[in-house]
Design an enzyme around this catalytic site. Structure first.
Site, PDB file in Angstrom:
ATOM      1  N   ASP A  15      78.407  68.117  57.545  1.00 60.21           N
ATOM      2  CA  ASP A  15      78.020  67.351  56.367  1.00 60.21           C
ATOM      3  C   ASP A  15      76.795  66.511  56.720  1.00 60.21           C
ATOM      4  O   ASP A  15      76.747  65.909  57.788  1.00 60.21           O
ATOM      5  CB  ASP A  15      79.184  66.424  55.987  1.00 60.21           C
ATOM      6  CG  ASP A  15      79.421  66.364  54.506  1.00 60.21           C
ATOM      7  OD1 ASP A  15      78.489  65.989  53.789  1.00 60.21           O
ATOM      8  OD2 ASP A  15      80.546  66.665  54.076  1.00 60.21           O
ATOM      9  N   HIS A  39      87.550  67.547  48.499  1.00 65.12           N
ATOM     10  CA  HIS A  39      88.134  66.258  48.884  1.00 65.12           C
ATOM     11  C   HIS A  39      87.904  65.161  47.853  1.00 65.12           C
ATOM     12  O   HIS A  39      88.270  64.018  48.094  1.00 65.12           O
ATOM     13  CB  HIS A  39      87.543  65.836  50.228  1.00 65.12           C
ATOM     14  CG  HIS A  39      86.077  65.576  50.143  1.00 65.12           C
ATOM     15  ND1 HIS A  39      85.152  66.575  49.882  1.00 65.12           N
ATOM     16  CD2 HIS A  39      85.357  64.436  50.232  1.00 65.12           C
ATOM     17  CE1 HIS A  39      83.946  66.051  49.830  1.00 65.12           C
ATOM     18  NE2 HIS A  39      84.043  64.758  50.036  1.00 65.12           N
ATOM     19  N   ASP A  40      87.245  65.504  46.747  1.00 58.81           N
ATOM     20  CA  ASP A  40      86.980  64.505  45.715  1.00 58.81           C
ATOM     21  C   ASP A  40      87.777  64.748  44.431  1.00 58.81           C
ATOM     22  O   ASP A  40      87.767  63.899  43.534  1.00 58.81           O
ATOM     23  CB  ASP A  40      85.487  64.506  45.342  1.00 58.81           C
ATOM     24  CG  ASP A  40      84.608  63.996  46.469  1.00 58.81           C
ATOM     25  OD1 ASP A  40      85.062  63.116  47.228  1.00 58.81           O
ATOM     26  OD2 ASP A  40      83.467  64.476  46.598  1.00 58.81           O
TER      27      ASP A  40
HETATM   28  C1  NOJ Z   1      80.092  62.795  47.686  1.00 58.19           C
HETATM   29  C2  NOJ Z   1      81.218  62.975  48.633  1.00 58.19           C
HETATM   30  O1  NOJ Z   1      81.800  64.235  48.426  1.00 58.19           O
HETATM   31  C3  NOJ Z   1      82.177  61.843  48.404  1.00 58.19           C
HETATM   32  O2  NOJ Z   1      83.377  62.005  49.105  1.00 58.19           O
HETATM   33  C4  NOJ Z   1      81.491  60.548  48.767  1.00 58.19           C
HETATM   34  O3  NOJ Z   1      82.334  59.476  48.446  1.00 58.19           O
HETATM   35  C5  NOJ Z   1      80.170  60.392  48.025  1.00 58.19           C
HETATM   36  N1  NOJ Z   1      79.392  61.586  48.006  1.00 58.19           N
HETATM   37  C6  NOJ Z   1      79.323  59.330  48.668  1.00 58.19           C
HETATM   38  O4  NOJ Z   1      78.855  59.772  49.903  1.00 58.19           O
END
Ligand code: NOJ
Length: 523
Positions: A100, A331-332
């Site tokens: 990442d 994961h979001d």
């Molecule tokens: C996107 C990421 O997938 C998320 O988990 C994160 O909180 C935000 N960007 C900020 O980096």
């Protein structure tokens, strides 16, 4: 087979490192844990690449997306030596490793920010976006954080606000300062030189903002987010705080950097843009991102018509020579087993693994780990603490390996896992599903193996074909895929051999789809 680059034929598996495998007993997953599970990923499941969410040194305000040193491993996750062993293990098994990259913001504990904050005339002041308060003391403009509240935080000492689009512990870097790009590229080279095969670029379209920092217009009604609800954030037209055309300049430079490496390195960008024309502009003239993640299936109506429409729309805007991509979970977002319903999981697996383009799987979806409800007050996720329904703890619970202590996630006697396991772990885990010939995990294995040996699935064109209502059917060269989104039987007028049925039995026939059945038919 074809001479396509690996990133077109490979299926990617996303690992959230805190939640995959704990080897130290502190209840938090780590890099040696991932290394210890490589045989599962390569040989048992059969994916070709892994993408690991951030493992860099971080105060963990946003669980690693607040990076305090881009060229380090947080001790919580292990050492640089552990990383090298992981990379070596991945490559030895013929897999690829994607890391990442978080260019939009660093942690406020990054030495760059510490310097930047130290005084108004520090040489690194301009590495971040600092502005005076308005005369009434309020923030410089009306931009709000993707996690709610103003996107600005006041530094009392120097009397200015800094821009922070996510948490106040994540300060937006100022990419208009060439020194920032130089420093970020140097840190990126550190990993490419080490041998990583690709990068996933965090919020790739946020990097460049309006240089005048103009106010975003407020909407009359809330925008329908293409993913989960973002509360107040969705009340604005985000004209100025992201998506500036200069993002393309940055992505061309990133691509040139990646292309300077042999063997080929790859990038996928996290781009949440509902307008598909704008979304696809991030392919550039095939000189920007290798592709942006396509999230459009995540919240599409889960019907044959709803999904078919999104796939056709994506196929239309991907530029000639460009490569599509599809994601259902990450994961979001809430777990797909809960979002779509468990009975839909086999169909979702077949859909994702038979479309044209690169599929990315999210750890645990192969055994249908459900979303765990965690009330706002108990959430660790900064977004969930502000807005319960936006919380992401529920999709980040530990991987469920077997029915031993803590589902095999931690060694015996370990501390409690950082997040509770999902309730059904004793009956839903990798070991249990490997023993059940008709489990979802065995379907994933069958589909991944089929895809690996199928030029049609890896490279063939995509063409939707006529099908009875409730059925989505498409052709990939000599294969026809037919998916029944309903809970009734559907008669089909197809002929050929069944390659895979989501029922994993011998009773499938190309003349009929059983409820929620998906078929790959060799015609
Ligand atoms: C996107 C990421 O997938 C998320 O988990 C994160 O909180 C935000 N960007 C900020 O980096």
């Amino acid at each position: 087979m074809s001479n396509q680059p690996w990133w077109q034929t490979t299926v990617v598996y996303q690992i959230y490192p805190r939640s995959f495998q704990d080897t130290t007993g502190n209840g938090i997953g780590d890099l040696p844990g991932i290394t210890s599970r490589l045989d599962y990923l390569a040989d048992i499941l059969g994916v070709g690449a892994i993408w690991i969410s951030p493992f860099y040194k971080s105060p963990m305000a946003d669980f690693g997306y607040d990076v305090a040193d881009y060229t380090s491993v947080d001790p919580m996750f292990g050492t640089m030596n552990d990383f090298d062993e992981l990379l070596e293990g991945v490559h030895r098994r013929g897999m690829k490793l994607i890391i990442d990259w978080v260019p939009n913001h660093s942690s406020t504990e990054h030495p760059w920010f510490i310097e930047s904050r130290s005084s108004r005339d520090n040489p690194k002041r301009d590495w971040y976006t600092w502005r005076d308060p308005k005369p009434d003391g309020s923030p410089p403009n009306n931009w709000i954080s993707a996690f709610s509240g103003p996107a600005w935080n006041l530094d009392e000492e120097t009397g200015q606000y800094y821009l922070c689009t996510f948490t106040k512990e994540q300060a937006d870097l100022n990419w208009r300062n060439p020194e920032v790009q130089e420093a970020m590229f140097e840190d990126l080279r550190f990993w490419l030189d080490r041998g990583v095969d690709g990068i996933r670029i965090d919020v790739a379209h946020f990097i460049m903002k309006d240089p005048q920092l103009r106010d975003n217009p407020r909407r009359a009604t809330k925008a329908k987010s293409i993913t989960r609800d973002h509360g107040e954030y969705d009340m604005y037209e985000h004209l100025y705080d992201k998506g500036h055309p200069d993002n393309h300049v940055v992505h061309r430079d990133v691509r040139a950097l990646l292309d300077s490496y042999q063997p080929e390195r790859f990038s996928v960008g996290e781009i949440h843009i509902a307008d598909l024309e704008e979304w696809s502009s991030y392919y550039g003239d095939l000189d920007e991102l290798h592709f942006p993640f396509n999230f459009s299936l995540m919240y599409a109506p889960w019907t044959a018509a709803g999904i078919g429409e999104k796939v056709n729309a994506a196929e239309e805007v991907v530029p000639p020579g460009g490569w599509p991509s599809y994601v259902l979970g990450n994961h979001d977002e809430p777990r797909i087993a809960t979002r779509f319903g468990e009975e839909q999981m086999p169909l979702a697996a077949m859909l994702l693994l038979t479309l044209r383009g690169q599929p990315t799987l999210y750890y645990g979806d192969e055994i249908a780990i459900p979303q765990r409800y965690i009330p706002s007050a108990e959430q660790q996720d900064p977004h969930g603490q502000k807005l319960e329904e936006a919380g992401r703890d529920g999709c980040r619970t530990p991987m469920q390996w077997d029915d031993s202590f803590q589902a095999g996630f931690s060694p015996p006697g370990a501390d409690a896992p950082w997040l509770p396991l999902s309730d059904d772990w004793a009956g839903r885990n990798v070991a249990r599903q490997l023993d059940d010939p008709q489990s979802l995990l065995n379907l994933y294995r069958a589909l991944l193996a089929y895809r690996k040996s199928s030029p049609a699935l890896q490279a063939g064109d995509y063409r939707q074909i006529e099908a009875p209502e409730g059925c989505l059917a498409y052709q990939r060269d000599n294969l026809t895929v037919a998916l029944n989104f309903t809970d009734g039987d559907i008669e089909l007028s197809l002929a050929g051999e069944v390659g895979v049925t989501t029922y994993l039995d011998d009773a499938a026939t190309p003349g009929r789809l059983r409820p929620h059945e998906g078929l790959i038919i060799e015609t």
